[in-house]
Design a protein around this motif. Structure first.
Motif, PDB file in Angstrom:
ATOM      1  N   ARG A 152       0.834  -1.205   0.000  1.00 12.77           N
ATOM      2  CA  ARG A 152       0.000   0.000   0.000  1.00 12.77           C
ATOM      3  C   ARG A 152       0.870   1.256   0.000  1.00 12.77           C
ATOM      4  O   ARG A 152       0.593   2.233  -0.705  1.00 12.77           O
ATOM      5  N   LEU A 153       1.942   1.215   0.775  1.00 12.58           N
ATOM      6  CA  LEU A 153       2.867   2.345   0.815  1.00 12.58           C
ATOM      7  C   LEU A 153       3.538   2.543  -0.543  1.00 12.58           C
ATOM      8  O   LEU A 153       3.637   3.668  -1.048  1.00 12.58           O
ATOM      9  N   SER A 154       3.975   1.454  -1.157  1.00  8.52           N
ATOM     10  CA  SER A 154       4.693   1.539  -2.427  1.00  8.52           C
ATOM     11  C   SER A 154       3.825   2.053  -3.558  1.00  8.52           C
ATOM     12  O   SER A 154       4.329   2.601  -4.530  1.00  8.52           O
ATOM     13  N   GLN A 155       2.515   1.853  -3.455  1.00 10.59           N
ATOM     14  CA  GLN A 155       1.606   2.293  -4.505  1.00 10.59           C
ATOM     15  C   GLN A 155       0.976   3.657  -4.217  1.00 10.59           C
ATOM     16  O   GLN A 155       0.135   4.116  -4.979  1.00 10.59           O
ATOM     17  N   SER A 156       1.432   4.279  -3.137  1.00  9.69           N
ATOM     18  CA  SER A 156       1.035   5.666  -2.884  1.00  9.69           C
ATOM     19  C   SER A 156       1.509   6.533  -4.041  1.00  9.69           C
ATOM     20  O   SER A 156       2.574   6.300  -4.632  1.00  9.69           O
ATOM     21  N   LEU A 157       0.734   7.530  -4.405  1.00  7.48           N
ATOM     22  CA  LEU A 157       1.119   8.411  -5.520  1.00  7.48           C
ATOM     23  C   LEU A 157       2.465   9.073  -5.286  1.00  7.48           C
ATOM     24  O   LEU A 157       3.172   9.428  -6.237  1.00  7.48           O
ATOM     25  N   ASP A 194       6.562  -3.144  -7.279  1.00  7.62           N
ATOM     26  CA  ASP A 194       5.451  -2.849  -6.368  1.00  7.62           C
ATOM     27  C   ASP A 194       4.833  -1.482  -6.630  1.00  7.62           C
ATOM     28  O   ASP A 194       3.862  -1.099  -5.983  1.00  7.62           O
ATOM     29  N   SER A 195       5.370  -0.733  -7.595  1.00  7.66           N
ATOM     30  CA  SER A 195       4.802   0.560  -7.981  1.00  7.66           C
ATOM     31  C   SER A 195       4.003   0.482  -9.267  1.00  7.66           C
ATOM     32  O   SER A 195       3.730   1.498  -9.898  1.00  7.66           O
ATOM     33  N   ALA A 196       3.638  -0.703  -9.680  1.00  8.00           N
ATOM     34  CA  ALA A 196       2.978  -0.901 -10.976  1.00  8.00           C
ATOM     35  C   ALA A 196       1.806   0.047 -11.166  1.00  8.00           C
ATOM     36  O   ALA A 196       1.066   0.340 -10.225  1.00  8.00           O
ATOM     37  N   GLY A 197       1.642   0.543 -12.402  1.00  3.42           N
ATOM     38  CA  GLY A 197       0.559   1.471 -12.718  1.00  3.42           C
ATOM     39  C   GLY A 197      -0.805   0.830 -12.582  1.00  3.42           C
ATOM     40  O   GLY A 197      -0.971  -0.376 -12.754  1.00  3.42           O
ATOM     41  N   GLN A 198      -1.789   1.642 -12.268  1.00  2.00           N
ATOM     42  CA  GLN A 198      -3.161   1.165 -12.092  1.00  2.00           C
ATOM     43  C   GLN A 198      -4.117   1.988 -12.950  1.00  2.00           C
ATOM     44  O   GLN A 198      -5.159   2.415 -12.510  1.00  2.00           O
ATOM     45  N   GLY A 199      -3.725   2.214 -14.192  1.00  2.00           N
ATOM     46  CA  GLY A 199      -4.541   3.037 -15.081  1.00  2.00           C
ATOM     47  C   GLY A 199      -4.093   4.481 -15.055  1.00  2.00           C
ATOM     48  O   GLY A 199      -3.605   4.982 -14.052  1.00  2.00           O
ATOM     49  N   LYS A 254      -1.802   7.846 -16.283  1.00  2.00           N
ATOM     50  CA  LYS A 254      -0.365   8.040 -16.368  1.00  2.00           C
ATOM     51  C   LYS A 254       0.221   8.045 -14.963  1.00  2.00           C
ATOM     52  O   LYS A 254      -0.066   8.933 -14.164  1.00  2.00           O
ATOM     53  N   SER A 255       1.030   7.056 -14.662  1.00  4.21           N
ATOM     54  CA  SER A 255       1.604   6.921 -13.324  1.00  4.21           C
ATOM     55  C   SER A 255       2.978   7.558 -13.205  1.00  4.21           C
ATOM     56  O   SER A 255       3.361   8.011 -12.132  1.00  4.21           O
ATOM     57  N   PHE A 256       3.751   7.577 -14.305  1.00  2.51           N
ATOM     58  CA  PHE A 256       5.151   7.962 -14.220  1.00  2.51           C
ATOM     59  C   PHE A 256       5.505   9.053 -15.217  1.00  2.51           C
ATOM     60  O   PHE A 256       4.946   9.128 -16.309  1.00  2.51           O
ATOM     61  N   ASN A 257       6.461   9.896 -14.834  1.00  2.00           N
ATOM     62  CA  ASN A 257       6.990  10.893 -15.755  1.00  2.00           C
ATOM     63  C   ASN A 257       7.701  10.194 -16.906  1.00  2.00           C
ATOM     64  O   ASN A 257       8.392   9.202 -16.713  1.00  2.00           O
ATOM     65  N   SER A 258       7.551  10.746 -18.092  1.00  2.00           N
ATOM     66  CA  SER A 258       8.155  10.125 -19.271  1.00  2.00           C
ATOM     67  C   SER A 258       9.662  10.307 -19.332  1.00  2.00           C
ATOM     68  O   SER A 258      10.362   9.532 -19.971  1.00  2.00           O
ATOM     69  N   ASN A 259      10.177  11.318 -18.652  1.00  3.57           N
ATOM     70  CA  ASN A 259      11.612  11.587 -18.765  1.00  3.57           C
ATOM     71  C   ASN A 259      12.448  10.961 -17.654  1.00  3.57           C
ATOM     72  O   ASN A 259      13.620  10.660 -17.848  1.00  3.57           O
ATOM     73  N   ASP A 260      11.839  10.750 -16.463  1.00  2.00           N
ATOM     74  CA  ASP A 260      12.666  10.220 -15.377  1.00  2.00           C
ATOM     75  C   ASP A 260      12.070   9.005 -14.668  1.00  2.00           C
ATOM     76  O   ASP A 260      12.714   8.425 -13.794  1.00  2.00           O
ATOM     77  N   GLY A 261      10.853   8.605 -15.011  1.00  2.00           N
ATOM     78  CA  GLY A 261      10.258   7.427 -14.395  1.00  2.00           C
ATOM     79  C   GLY A 261       9.763   7.633 -12.988  1.00  2.00           C
ATOM     80  O   GLY A 261       9.358   6.678 -12.319  1.00  2.00           O
ATOM     81  N   LEU A 264      16.282   5.716 -18.723  1.00  2.00           N
ATOM     82  CA  LEU A 264      15.167   6.100 -17.847  1.00  2.00           C
ATOM     83  C   LEU A 264      13.910   6.430 -18.620  1.00  2.00           C
ATOM     84  O   LEU A 264      12.801   6.333 -18.093  1.00  2.00           O
ATOM     85  N   THR A 265      14.052   6.854 -19.858  1.00  2.00           N
ATOM     86  CA  THR A 265      12.950   7.419 -20.604  1.00  2.00           C
ATOM     87  C   THR A 265      11.896   6.355 -20.926  1.00  2.00           C
ATOM     88  O   THR A 265      12.217   5.258 -21.372  1.00  2.00           O
ATOM     89  N   ILE A 266      10.643   6.688 -20.693  1.00  4.56           N
ATOM     90  CA  ILE A 266       9.529   5.820 -21.090  1.00  4.56           C
ATOM     91  C   ILE A 266       8.588   6.632 -21.973  1.00  4.56           C
ATOM     92  O   ILE A 266       8.434   7.836 -21.799  1.00  4.56           O
ATOM     93  N   THR A 267       7.976   5.967 -22.923  1.00  2.34           N
ATOM     94  CA  THR A 267       7.090   6.669 -23.850  1.00  2.34           C
ATOM     95  C   THR A 267       5.626   6.485 -23.510  1.00  2.34           C
ATOM     96  O   THR A 267       4.774   7.100 -24.090  1.00  2.34           O
ATOM     97  N   ARG A 268       5.360   5.613 -22.553  1.00  3.97           N
ATOM     98  CA  ARG A 268       3.984   5.480 -22.082  1.00  3.97           C
ATOM     99  C   ARG A 268       4.030   4.967 -20.648  1.00  3.97           C
ATOM    100  O   ARG A 268       5.012   4.390 -20.200  1.00  3.97           O
ATOM    101  N   SER A 269       2.955   5.152 -19.923  1.00  3.88           N
ATOM    102  CA  SER A 269       2.903   4.695 -18.548  1.00  3.88           C
ATOM    103  C   SER A 269       2.633   3.213 -18.497  1.00  3.88           C
ATOM    104  O   SER A 269       1.667   2.729 -19.096  1.00  3.88           O
ATOM    105  N   PRO A 270       3.484   2.414 -17.802  1.00  3.22           N
ATOM    106  CA  PRO A 270       3.257   0.979 -17.724  1.00  3.22           C
ATOM    107  C   PRO A 270       1.942   0.663 -17.061  1.00  3.22           C
ATOM    108  O   PRO A 270       1.463   1.426 -16.245  1.00  3.22           O
TER     109      PRO A 270
END
Length: 470
Positions: A38-43, A52-57, A59-66, A464-470
Protein backbone atom coordinates in the motif's frame (compact mmCIF):
# COMPACT_ATOMS: atom_id res chain seq x y z
CA UNK A 1 14.64 21.64 -8.56
CA UNK A 2 18.09 22.48 -7.41
CA UNK A 3 18.55 20.72 -4.10
CA UNK A 4 22.00 19.68 -5.33
CA UNK A 5 23.66 16.85 -3.41
CA UNK A 6 21.12 17.00 -0.56
CA UNK A 7 20.78 13.25 -0.04
CA UNK A 8 18.51 11.14 2.15
CA UNK A 9 19.55 10.10 5.65
CA UNK A 10 21.09 6.62 5.89
CA UNK A 11 18.71 4.28 7.66
CA UNK A 12 21.05 1.44 8.62
CA UNK A 13 20.45 -1.13 11.33
CA UNK A 14 21.90 -4.42 12.43
CA UNK A 15 19.66 -7.21 11.09
CA UNK A 16 17.34 -8.72 13.67
CA UNK A 17 17.77 -12.35 14.67
CA UNK A 18 15.39 -14.70 12.87
CA UNK A 19 12.68 -16.41 14.91
CA UNK A 20 10.60 -19.51 14.37
CA UNK A 21 7.58 -19.02 12.13
CA UNK A 22 4.17 -19.86 13.61
CA UNK A 23 0.63 -19.11 12.29
CA UNK A 24 0.47 -15.77 14.07
CA UNK A 25 3.85 -14.85 12.62
CA UNK A 26 2.63 -15.74 9.12
CA UNK A 27 -0.40 -13.53 9.64
CA UNK A 28 1.82 -10.70 10.86
CA UNK A 29 4.12 -11.04 7.85
CA UNK A 30 1.20 -10.92 5.43
CA UNK A 31 -0.05 -7.76 7.16
CA UNK A 32 3.41 -6.26 6.83
CA UNK A 33 3.49 -7.15 3.12
CA UNK A 34 0.08 -5.55 2.59
CA UNK A 35 1.28 -2.44 4.38
CA UNK A 36 4.45 -2.20 2.31
CA UNK A 37 2.51 -2.71 -0.92
CA UNK A 38 0.00 0.00 0.00
CA UNK A 39 2.87 2.35 0.81
CA UNK A 40 4.69 1.54 -2.43
CA UNK A 41 1.61 2.29 -4.50
CA UNK A 42 1.03 5.67 -2.88
CA UNK A 43 1.12 8.41 -5.52
CA UNK A 44 4.12 9.89 -3.72
CA UNK A 45 6.09 6.65 -3.80
CA UNK A 46 5.66 5.40 -7.37
CA UNK A 47 8.84 4.79 -9.36
CA UNK A 48 8.78 2.85 -12.59
CA UNK A 49 11.62 0.38 -11.94
CA UNK A 50 10.03 -1.06 -8.77
CA UNK A 51 7.50 -3.83 -9.42
CA UNK A 52 5.45 -2.85 -6.37
CA UNK A 53 4.80 0.56 -7.98
CA UNK A 54 2.98 -0.90 -10.98
CA UNK A 55 0.56 1.47 -12.72
CA UNK A 56 -3.16 1.16 -12.09
CA UNK A 57 -4.54 3.04 -15.08
CA UNK A 58 -3.84 6.55 -16.26
CA UNK A 59 -0.36 8.04 -16.37
CA UNK A 60 1.60 6.92 -13.32
CA UNK A 61 5.15 7.96 -14.22
CA UNK A 62 6.99 10.89 -15.75
CA UNK A 63 8.16 10.12 -19.27
CA UNK A 64 11.61 11.59 -18.77
CA UNK A 65 12.67 10.22 -15.38
CA UNK A 66 10.26 7.43 -14.40
CA UNK A 67 9.25 9.17 -11.16
CA UNK A 68 5.70 9.55 -9.93
CA UNK A 69 3.59 11.75 -12.20
CA UNK A 70 1.02 12.79 -9.57
CA UNK A 71 3.02 13.08 -6.35
CA UNK A 72 2.76 16.16 -4.14
CA UNK A 73 6.47 16.59 -4.87
CA UNK A 74 6.23 15.96 -8.63
CA UNK A 75 8.42 18.48 -10.39
CA UNK A 76 8.21 19.13 -14.13
CA UNK A 77 10.65 21.77 -15.28
CA UNK A 78 13.06 22.54 -18.08
CA UNK A 79 16.84 22.79 -17.84
CA UNK A 80 16.66 25.61 -20.39
CA UNK A 81 15.24 29.14 -20.26
CA UNK A 82 11.59 29.10 -21.35
CA UNK A 83 10.19 32.14 -23.17
CA UNK A 84 6.78 32.99 -21.75
CA UNK A 85 6.11 35.76 -24.25
CA UNK A 86 7.71 36.36 -27.63
CA UNK A 87 7.46 39.75 -29.37
CA UNK A 88 7.72 39.39 -33.11
CA UNK A 89 9.16 35.93 -32.70
CA UNK A 90 12.68 37.30 -32.17
CA UNK A 91 12.60 39.14 -28.83
CA UNK A 92 11.53 37.45 -25.59
CA UNK A 93 9.80 39.82 -23.21
CA UNK A 94 9.60 37.37 -20.29
CA UNK A 95 11.88 34.45 -19.47
CA UNK A 96 11.11 31.60 -17.10
CA UNK A 97 14.41 30.52 -15.59
CA UNK A 98 15.70 26.95 -15.83
CA UNK A 99 14.47 24.58 -13.12
CA UNK A 100 11.37 26.67 -12.40
CA UNK A 101 8.23 24.78 -13.43
CA UNK A 102 5.78 26.50 -15.75
CA UNK A 103 3.09 24.33 -14.10
CA UNK A 104 3.70 26.27 -10.89
CA UNK A 105 1.50 29.09 -12.12
CA UNK A 106 -1.36 26.88 -13.31
CA UNK A 107 -4.18 24.74 -11.96
CA UNK A 108 -2.24 21.52 -12.59
CA UNK A 109 0.63 22.43 -10.27
CA UNK A 110 1.94 20.07 -7.61
CA UNK A 111 2.47 21.63 -4.15
CA UNK A 112 6.23 21.66 -4.76
CA UNK A 113 5.89 23.25 -8.20
CA UNK A 114 3.59 25.89 -6.71
CA UNK A 115 5.95 26.68 -3.83
CA UNK A 116 8.97 27.24 -6.08
CA UNK A 117 7.03 29.23 -8.67
CA UNK A 118 5.53 31.55 -6.04
CA UNK A 119 8.91 32.23 -4.49
CA UNK A 120 10.48 32.78 -7.91
CA UNK A 121 7.70 35.18 -8.96
CA UNK A 122 7.91 37.14 -5.70
CA UNK A 123 11.69 37.52 -5.90
CA UNK A 124 11.63 38.45 -9.59
CA UNK A 125 9.08 41.16 -8.86
CA UNK A 126 11.41 42.57 -6.23
CA UNK A 127 14.14 42.93 -8.82
CA UNK A 128 16.21 40.63 -11.00
CA UNK A 129 19.26 41.09 -8.77
CA UNK A 130 17.96 42.14 -5.37
CA UNK A 131 21.45 42.18 -3.81
CA UNK A 132 24.98 41.07 -4.63
CA UNK A 133 25.25 37.30 -4.80
CA UNK A 134 21.51 36.78 -5.28
CA UNK A 135 19.39 36.20 -8.37
CA UNK A 136 15.70 35.31 -8.10
CA UNK A 137 15.50 32.32 -5.69
CA UNK A 138 19.21 31.47 -5.75
CA UNK A 139 22.51 32.41 -4.21
CA UNK A 140 24.79 32.91 -7.19
CA UNK A 141 28.34 33.88 -8.08
CA UNK A 142 29.96 34.13 -11.49
CA UNK A 143 33.42 33.04 -12.53
CA UNK A 144 34.48 36.57 -13.50
CA UNK A 145 32.31 38.56 -11.11
CA UNK A 146 30.17 39.84 -13.97
CA UNK A 147 26.45 39.68 -14.71
CA UNK A 148 24.47 36.46 -14.37
CA UNK A 149 22.42 37.48 -17.44
CA UNK A 150 23.37 37.08 -21.10
CA UNK A 151 22.74 39.54 -23.93
CA UNK A 152 19.16 38.23 -24.34
CA UNK A 153 18.35 38.96 -20.70
CA UNK A 154 18.12 35.33 -19.60
CA UNK A 155 20.12 33.50 -16.95
CA UNK A 156 23.58 32.63 -18.29
CA UNK A 157 24.30 29.25 -16.75
CA UNK A 158 27.71 29.03 -18.43
CA UNK A 159 29.23 31.74 -16.20
CA UNK A 160 27.97 30.54 -12.81
CA UNK A 161 30.42 29.29 -10.18
CA UNK A 162 27.80 29.04 -7.43
CA UNK A 163 24.11 28.21 -7.73
CA UNK A 164 22.00 27.11 -4.76
CA UNK A 165 18.62 27.91 -3.26
CA UNK A 166 18.25 30.81 -0.86
CA UNK A 167 17.90 29.64 2.74
CA UNK A 168 14.25 30.66 3.11
CA UNK A 169 13.28 29.03 -0.20
CA UNK A 170 15.14 25.85 0.73
CA UNK A 171 13.26 25.70 4.04
CA UNK A 172 9.90 25.97 2.27
CA UNK A 173 10.90 23.28 -0.21
CA UNK A 174 12.00 21.02 2.64
CA UNK A 175 8.68 21.66 4.39
CA UNK A 176 6.87 20.31 1.30
CA UNK A 177 9.05 17.22 1.46
CA UNK A 178 8.47 16.74 5.18
CA UNK A 179 4.70 16.96 4.75
CA UNK A 180 4.87 14.37 2.00
CA UNK A 181 6.95 12.07 4.21
CA UNK A 182 4.57 12.43 7.16
CA UNK A 183 1.54 11.74 4.97
CA UNK A 184 3.15 8.55 3.74
CA UNK A 185 4.29 7.49 7.20
CA UNK A 186 0.63 7.62 8.24
CA UNK A 187 -0.01 4.80 5.74
CA UNK A 188 2.31 2.53 7.73
CA UNK A 189 0.24 2.55 10.94
CA UNK A 190 -2.35 -0.08 11.79
CA UNK A 191 -5.90 1.24 11.69
CA UNK A 192 -6.23 1.07 15.49
CA UNK A 193 -2.77 2.49 16.26
CA UNK A 194 -2.71 5.94 17.93
CA UNK A 195 -1.24 8.33 15.37
CA UNK A 196 1.76 10.31 16.56
CA UNK A 197 2.35 7.98 19.49
CA UNK A 198 3.53 4.88 17.63
CA UNK A 199 6.83 4.48 15.84
CA UNK A 200 6.52 3.35 12.21
CA UNK A 201 8.07 0.00 11.39
CA UNK A 202 11.62 0.04 10.08
CA UNK A 203 10.66 -1.85 6.91
CA UNK A 204 8.33 0.96 5.84
CA UNK A 205 10.88 3.65 6.64
CA UNK A 206 13.44 1.84 4.53
CA UNK A 207 11.02 1.47 1.60
CA UNK A 208 10.40 5.22 1.77
CA UNK A 209 14.10 6.08 2.02
CA UNK A 210 15.04 3.77 -0.83
CA UNK A 211 12.27 4.94 -3.12
CA UNK A 212 13.04 8.62 -2.66
CA UNK A 213 16.77 8.09 -3.00
CA UNK A 214 16.12 6.36 -6.32
CA UNK A 215 13.76 9.13 -7.44
CA UNK A 216 16.35 11.75 -6.52
CA UNK A 217 18.96 9.91 -8.57
CA UNK A 218 16.48 9.53 -11.46
CA UNK A 219 15.93 13.26 -11.46
CA UNK A 220 19.67 13.98 -11.61
CA UNK A 221 20.22 11.45 -14.41
CA UNK A 222 17.36 12.94 -16.43
CA UNK A 223 18.60 16.49 -15.82
CA UNK A 224 22.10 15.58 -16.97
CA UNK A 225 20.74 14.01 -20.16
CA UNK A 226 18.62 17.08 -20.93
CA UNK A 227 21.57 19.40 -20.27
CA UNK A 228 23.76 17.45 -22.69
CA UNK A 229 21.00 17.62 -25.32
CA UNK A 230 21.22 21.42 -25.05
CA UNK A 231 24.95 21.49 -25.91
CA UNK A 232 25.93 24.11 -28.46
CA UNK A 233 25.52 22.61 -31.91
CA UNK A 234 22.63 20.39 -30.75
CA UNK A 235 20.09 22.41 -28.70
CA UNK A 236 17.29 19.86 -28.48
CA UNK A 237 15.13 21.36 -25.70
CA UNK A 238 13.72 18.26 -24.01
CA UNK A 239 11.14 18.08 -21.22
CA UNK A 240 8.63 15.70 -19.64
CA UNK A 241 6.20 16.19 -22.53
CA UNK A 242 8.99 15.95 -25.16
CA UNK A 243 11.28 13.42 -23.45
CA UNK A 244 13.30 12.04 -26.38
CA UNK A 245 15.34 13.34 -29.28
CA UNK A 246 12.91 11.65 -31.70
CA UNK A 247 9.92 13.32 -29.99
CA UNK A 248 11.63 16.70 -30.39
CA UNK A 249 12.28 16.10 -34.06
CA UNK A 250 8.67 15.08 -34.65
CA UNK A 251 7.30 18.09 -32.74
CA UNK A 252 9.37 20.52 -34.81
CA UNK A 253 8.95 18.87 -38.22
CA UNK A 254 5.20 18.41 -37.78
CA UNK A 255 4.74 22.07 -36.91
CA UNK A 256 3.07 21.12 -33.62
CA UNK A 257 5.69 22.93 -31.57
CA UNK A 258 7.88 25.11 -33.73
CA UNK A 259 9.38 28.59 -33.97
CA UNK A 260 6.48 30.82 -35.05
CA UNK A 261 8.65 32.62 -37.61
CA UNK A 262 9.60 29.25 -39.19
CA UNK A 263 13.13 30.61 -39.56
CA UNK A 264 14.77 28.23 -37.06
CA UNK A 265 14.19 24.54 -36.46
CA UNK A 266 13.50 24.69 -32.74
CA UNK A 267 10.63 24.52 -30.25
CA UNK A 268 8.62 27.72 -29.99
CA UNK A 269 9.46 28.47 -26.36
CA UNK A 270 13.17 27.81 -26.40
CA UNK A 271 15.73 30.55 -26.98
CA UNK A 272 17.06 31.45 -30.43
CA UNK A 273 19.61 28.95 -31.63
CA UNK A 274 23.33 29.58 -31.30
CA UNK A 275 24.99 30.35 -34.67
CA UNK A 276 26.94 27.07 -34.40
CA UNK A 277 23.64 25.20 -34.03
CA UNK A 278 21.90 26.99 -36.89
CA UNK A 279 24.59 25.73 -39.23
CA UNK A 280 23.66 22.11 -38.49
CA UNK A 281 20.93 20.03 -40.15
CA UNK A 282 18.24 19.04 -37.66
CA UNK A 283 18.69 15.35 -38.49
CA UNK A 284 22.38 15.64 -37.64
CA UNK A 285 21.46 17.44 -34.43
CA UNK A 286 19.14 14.59 -33.54
CA UNK A 287 21.93 12.05 -34.05
CA UNK A 288 24.14 14.09 -31.71
CA UNK A 289 21.31 14.34 -29.18
CA UNK A 290 20.79 10.57 -29.18
CA UNK A 291 24.49 9.85 -28.80
CA UNK A 292 24.84 12.31 -25.93
CA UNK A 293 21.87 10.80 -24.09
CA UNK A 294 23.41 7.35 -24.59
CA UNK A 295 26.68 8.33 -22.91
CA UNK A 296 27.49 7.31 -19.34
CA UNK A 297 26.53 9.72 -16.57
CA UNK A 298 30.08 9.31 -15.28
CA UNK A 299 31.59 11.07 -18.30
CA UNK A 300 32.93 14.55 -17.62
CA UNK A 301 31.47 17.31 -19.81
CA UNK A 302 30.26 14.96 -22.57
CA UNK A 303 30.71 16.43 -26.06
CA UNK A 304 29.70 15.21 -29.52
CA UNK A 305 32.58 15.22 -31.99
CA UNK A 306 32.76 13.57 -35.42
CA UNK A 307 30.01 11.07 -34.69
CA UNK A 308 31.29 10.10 -31.23
CA UNK A 309 30.80 11.29 -27.67
CA UNK A 310 34.00 12.20 -25.84
CA UNK A 311 34.87 13.75 -22.49
CA UNK A 312 35.32 17.50 -22.69
CA UNK A 313 37.36 20.02 -20.72
CA UNK A 314 36.57 19.74 -17.01
CA UNK A 315 37.11 23.47 -16.45
CA UNK A 316 34.46 24.45 -19.03
CA UNK A 317 31.74 22.09 -17.76
CA UNK A 318 28.77 24.20 -16.63
CA UNK A 319 27.74 24.35 -12.98
CA UNK A 320 24.48 22.46 -13.48
CA UNK A 321 26.19 19.59 -15.32
CA UNK A 322 28.89 19.29 -12.67
CA UNK A 323 26.35 19.35 -9.86
CA UNK A 324 24.13 16.69 -11.45
CA UNK A 325 27.11 14.44 -12.24
CA UNK A 326 28.51 14.77 -8.70
CA UNK A 327 25.09 14.13 -7.15
CA UNK A 328 24.82 10.87 -9.07
CA UNK A 329 28.34 9.87 -8.02
CA UNK A 330 27.53 10.66 -4.38
CA UNK A 331 24.53 8.31 -4.51
CA UNK A 332 26.44 5.57 -6.32
CA UNK A 333 29.36 5.59 -3.87
CA UNK A 334 27.67 5.93 -0.48
CA UNK A 335 29.68 7.81 2.13
CA UNK A 336 32.31 9.12 -0.26
CA UNK A 337 33.79 12.56 0.41
CA UNK A 338 31.91 14.67 -2.12
CA UNK A 339 34.74 17.18 -2.28
CA UNK A 340 37.02 14.41 -3.58
CA UNK A 341 34.92 13.96 -6.73
CA UNK A 342 36.14 15.30 -10.07
CA UNK A 343 35.11 18.94 -10.40
CA UNK A 344 36.40 22.22 -11.88
CA UNK A 345 38.70 24.43 -9.80
CA UNK A 346 36.07 27.19 -9.67
CA UNK A 347 33.22 24.93 -8.50
CA UNK A 348 31.93 25.73 -5.01
CA UNK A 349 29.74 23.66 -2.68
CA UNK A 350 28.21 24.98 0.52
CA UNK A 351 27.60 22.99 3.72
CA UNK A 352 23.87 22.93 2.93
CA UNK A 353 24.54 21.18 -0.35
CA UNK A 354 26.57 18.29 1.07
CA UNK A 355 24.92 17.67 4.46
CA UNK A 356 21.57 17.15 6.18
CA UNK A 357 20.07 18.25 9.46
CA UNK A 358 19.51 15.27 11.74
CA UNK A 359 18.03 14.65 15.18
CA UNK A 360 20.86 13.44 17.43
CA UNK A 361 19.58 11.60 20.50
CA UNK A 362 21.68 11.19 23.64
CA UNK A 363 22.22 7.82 25.30
CA UNK A 364 18.82 6.57 26.36
CA UNK A 365 17.00 8.73 23.82
CA UNK A 366 15.47 11.11 26.37
CA UNK A 367 16.79 14.31 24.83
CA UNK A 368 17.93 15.29 21.37
CA UNK A 369 19.61 18.08 19.48
CA UNK A 370 19.75 19.02 15.81
CA UNK A 371 23.07 18.46 14.08
CA UNK A 372 24.25 18.73 10.51
CA UNK A 373 26.07 15.76 9.04
CA UNK A 374 27.35 14.67 5.63
CA UNK A 375 26.66 11.16 4.37
CA UNK A 376 30.29 10.30 5.05
CA UNK A 377 29.99 11.45 8.66
CA UNK A 378 26.81 9.39 9.06
CA UNK A 379 28.55 6.31 7.69
CA UNK A 380 31.52 6.76 10.00
CA UNK A 381 29.15 7.21 12.96
CA UNK A 382 27.40 3.97 11.99
CA UNK A 383 30.76 2.16 11.92
CA UNK A 384 31.73 3.58 15.33
CA UNK A 385 28.44 2.39 16.81
CA UNK A 386 29.06 -1.09 15.42
CA UNK A 387 32.54 -1.12 16.92
CA UNK A 388 31.11 -0.06 20.26
CA UNK A 389 28.49 -2.81 20.05
CA UNK A 390 31.14 -5.38 19.14
CA UNK A 391 33.35 -4.34 22.06
CA UNK A 392 30.37 -4.53 24.38
CA UNK A 393 29.53 -8.01 23.10
CA UNK A 394 33.07 -9.20 23.82
CA UNK A 395 32.89 -7.84 27.36
CA UNK A 396 29.47 -9.40 28.05
CA UNK A 397 30.56 -12.76 26.64
CA UNK A 398 33.69 -12.72 28.80
CA UNK A 399 31.68 -12.02 31.93
CA UNK A 400 29.17 -14.77 31.12
CA UNK A 401 31.74 -17.47 31.73
CA UNK A 402 31.09 -19.11 28.37
CA UNK A 403 27.29 -19.01 28.58
CA UNK A 404 27.17 -16.48 25.73
CA UNK A 405 28.97 -16.78 22.43
CA UNK A 406 31.10 -13.79 21.44
CA UNK A 407 29.58 -12.58 18.15
CA UNK A 408 31.66 -9.42 17.92
CA UNK A 409 33.27 -10.48 14.63
CA UNK A 410 29.82 -10.91 13.07
CA UNK A 411 28.80 -7.47 14.31
CA UNK A 412 31.95 -5.92 12.85
CA UNK A 413 31.24 -7.60 9.51
CA UNK A 414 28.39 -5.14 8.96
CA UNK A 415 30.77 -2.17 8.80
CA UNK A 416 30.78 -0.31 5.50
CA UNK A 417 33.64 1.44 3.77
CA UNK A 418 32.90 4.68 1.88
CA UNK A 419 32.01 3.88 -1.72
CA UNK A 420 31.29 0.22 -0.97
CA UNK A 421 27.54 0.37 -1.63
CA UNK A 422 25.16 2.73 -3.42
CA UNK A 423 22.68 4.69 -1.29
CA UNK A 424 19.63 3.32 -3.11
CA UNK A 425 20.60 -0.18 -1.99
CA UNK A 426 21.83 0.90 1.44
CA UNK A 427 18.62 2.77 2.26
CA UNK A 428 16.45 -0.22 1.31
CA UNK A 429 15.30 -3.18 3.36
CA UNK A 430 17.98 -5.54 4.60
CA UNK A 431 18.07 -9.11 3.34
CA UNK A 432 16.68 -10.26 6.70
CA UNK A 433 13.75 -7.87 6.27
CA UNK A 434 13.08 -9.24 2.81
CA UNK A 435 13.07 -12.68 4.41
CA UNK A 436 10.08 -11.62 6.47
CA UNK A 437 7.99 -11.04 3.34
CA UNK A 438 9.53 -13.65 1.04
CA UNK A 439 6.51 -15.99 1.29
CA UNK A 440 3.95 -13.19 1.02
CA UNK A 441 2.40 -11.33 -1.97
CA UNK A 442 5.04 -8.58 -1.73
CA UNK A 443 6.68 -8.48 -5.22
CA UNK A 444 10.32 -7.80 -4.26
CA UNK A 445 11.60 -10.94 -2.57
CA UNK A 446 15.28 -10.20 -2.07
CA UNK A 447 17.78 -7.39 -1.73
CA UNK A 448 20.12 -9.08 -4.19
CA UNK A 449 17.67 -10.72 -6.57
CA UNK A 450 17.61 -9.84 -10.26
CA UNK A 451 14.36 -7.91 -9.82
CA UNK A 452 15.90 -5.45 -7.34
CA UNK A 453 16.34 -2.07 -9.09
CA UNK A 454 18.83 -0.94 -6.45
CA UNK A 455 21.34 -3.44 -7.86
CA UNK A 456 21.10 -2.21 -11.46
CA UNK A 457 21.01 1.57 -11.49
CA UNK A 458 20.75 3.31 -14.85
CA UNK A 459 24.06 4.48 -16.28
CA UNK A 460 22.69 6.43 -19.28
CA UNK A 461 19.90 9.02 -19.35
CA UNK A 462 18.05 7.30 -22.21
CA UNK A 463 17.64 4.19 -20.03
CA UNK A 464 15.17 6.10 -17.85
CA UNK A 465 12.95 7.42 -20.60
CA UNK A 466 9.53 5.82 -21.09
CA UNK A 467 7.09 6.67 -23.85
CA UNK A 468 3.98 5.48 -22.08
CA UNK A 469 2.90 4.70 -18.55
CA UNK A 470 3.26 0.98 -17.72
Amino acid sequence: MRAWLLLLVLLVSIPRLASAVDPNEIKARNRLADKLLRLSQSLDMKETSFKDSAGQGGKSFNSNDGNSFLSTTTYHSNVWSYCQRWIGGRYCDKWLDPFVSEHGGGADQSPLEGTVFREWTKNKQQGTQAQPGQYAIWKVDTKDGGSVLDVDGKLNTEVLSRWELLDDVREKVQADGERTALNNISLTYDDDAPKGQTLPNMESLRVMAQRWTKMYRNRMVSVLGDLRAMNRGVEFALSEDVPTCQAYLQAVKSGRDVDETRIEERRERQALLDPETKGQLIDDRMMACQRLRSASVKMVNAQYQNGNVVAGNLETESYDKVAARMAIDAVDAGGIDVNSLERPSWFNLSENQVSNELADFDNGGLTKKTVRRTNRQQLMSYNRNLESAATGMTEVAARSGGALVDTSDRIRSYKLQPGQVNLVDLNGMTEEMHGEVRNTPYPIKSRVANNNPAQKLEDRPNQLTITRSP
